[in-house]
Structures are given as C-alpha cells and as structure tokens.
Scaffold this active site. Structure first.
Site, PDB file in Angstrom:
ATOM      1  N   ALA A  58      -2.229  34.133  32.796  1.00  0.00           N
ATOM      2  CA  ALA A  58      -2.902  33.589  31.612  1.00  0.00           C
ATOM      3  C   ALA A  58      -2.148  33.978  30.341  1.00  0.00           C
ATOM      4  O   ALA A  58      -1.747  35.119  30.181  1.00  0.00           O
ATOM      5  CB  ALA A  58      -4.335  34.108  31.540  1.00  0.00           C
ATOM      6  N   ASP A  59      -1.962  33.000  29.438  1.00  0.00           N
ATOM      7  CA  ASP A  59      -1.422  33.327  28.122  1.00  0.00           C
ATOM      8  C   ASP A  59      -2.601  33.463  27.153  1.00  0.00           C
ATOM      9  O   ASP A  59      -3.761  33.367  27.561  1.00  0.00           O
ATOM     10  CB  ASP A  59      -0.398  32.280  27.659  1.00  0.00           C
ATOM     11  N   TRP A  60      -2.319  33.680  25.870  1.00  0.00           N
ATOM     12  CA  TRP A  60      -3.414  33.923  24.918  1.00  0.00           C
ATOM     13  C   TRP A  60      -4.334  32.707  24.801  1.00  0.00           C
ATOM     14  O   TRP A  60      -5.541  32.855  24.677  1.00  0.00           O
ATOM     15  CB  TRP A  60      -2.872  34.358  23.562  1.00  0.00           C
TER      16      TRP A  60
END
Length: 114
Positions: A62-64
């Site tokens: 997951a990225d931001w």
C-alpha cells in the site's frame, strides 16, 4: 462554514473516491473478517496475505493514497467509526486497524445500552 456545508463538502469527497455505498452494522462477530476482505479487495491482494501481522506498506504494497482510501472506506463501511489522520498514521499492521474498529464498535454498543 455551516454544518450542512461541511457535510456536503466532505460527502462529495468521500463519494468521489470510495466504492462501498453500504454501511455495515458493526457486531463483534465478523468485523475482523469483513475488514480483512475489504483490505484484500481494495489493495488487490489475496485474502490469505491479509493477516493481523501484515504491514500495509511492506507486506501488502500500500502507498499513502491506498492507505487514505482504505481508511475512508472503513469509515464508510462501519457506522460511527472515524479515523483521525494522526491515528491512521500510527496504524502499521492490519491488526492495528481491526483493533481500532472493534474498539469503536464496543464503545458504540455500550453507548446504545445506556
């Protein structure tokens, strides 16, 4: 800004990026499973990979923005759950999120009984 104005603005933002129109009634049974399934669907990973110890970034990729959308989806899915940005930043593994939601559900049920 008026309360209705704030609700309209935030409602438009949430509706723009989330895809879960239904709101679940939170019960102690099934909350963890429902959260794990939501995470797997949102992040496009196998449900088996979404364990309590799985790190959102390192293990699930997951990225931001994924994390932001996930927190908004959780708030929309579970009535009465609100996740402040500073709290969201402290949620590193899936279990952190599950415990937070389950804790909120327990508070809601206790308040309903009073």
């Amino acid at each position: 800004a008026s309360m209705s104005g704030l609700l309209h603005e935030s409602g438009g933002f949430i509706m723009g990026i989330q895809g879960f129109p239904r709101r679940a009634t939170v019960t102690s049974d099934g909350v963890a499973t429902e959260i794990r399934n939501l995470i797997a669907n949102r992040l496009g990973v196998a449900a088996e990979r979404v364990s309590d110890e799985a790190h959102f970034v390192e293990d699930l990729g997951a990225d931001w923005l994924d994390r932001l959308e996930l927190m908004i989806a959780i708030e929309d899915q579970f009535v009465g759950i609100e996740i402040a940005d500073d709290v969201a930043d402290q949620m590193v593994v899936v279990g952190d999120l599950i415990r937070f939601v389950e804790g909120g559900a327990a508070r809601d049920m206790a308040a309903a009984v009073r």
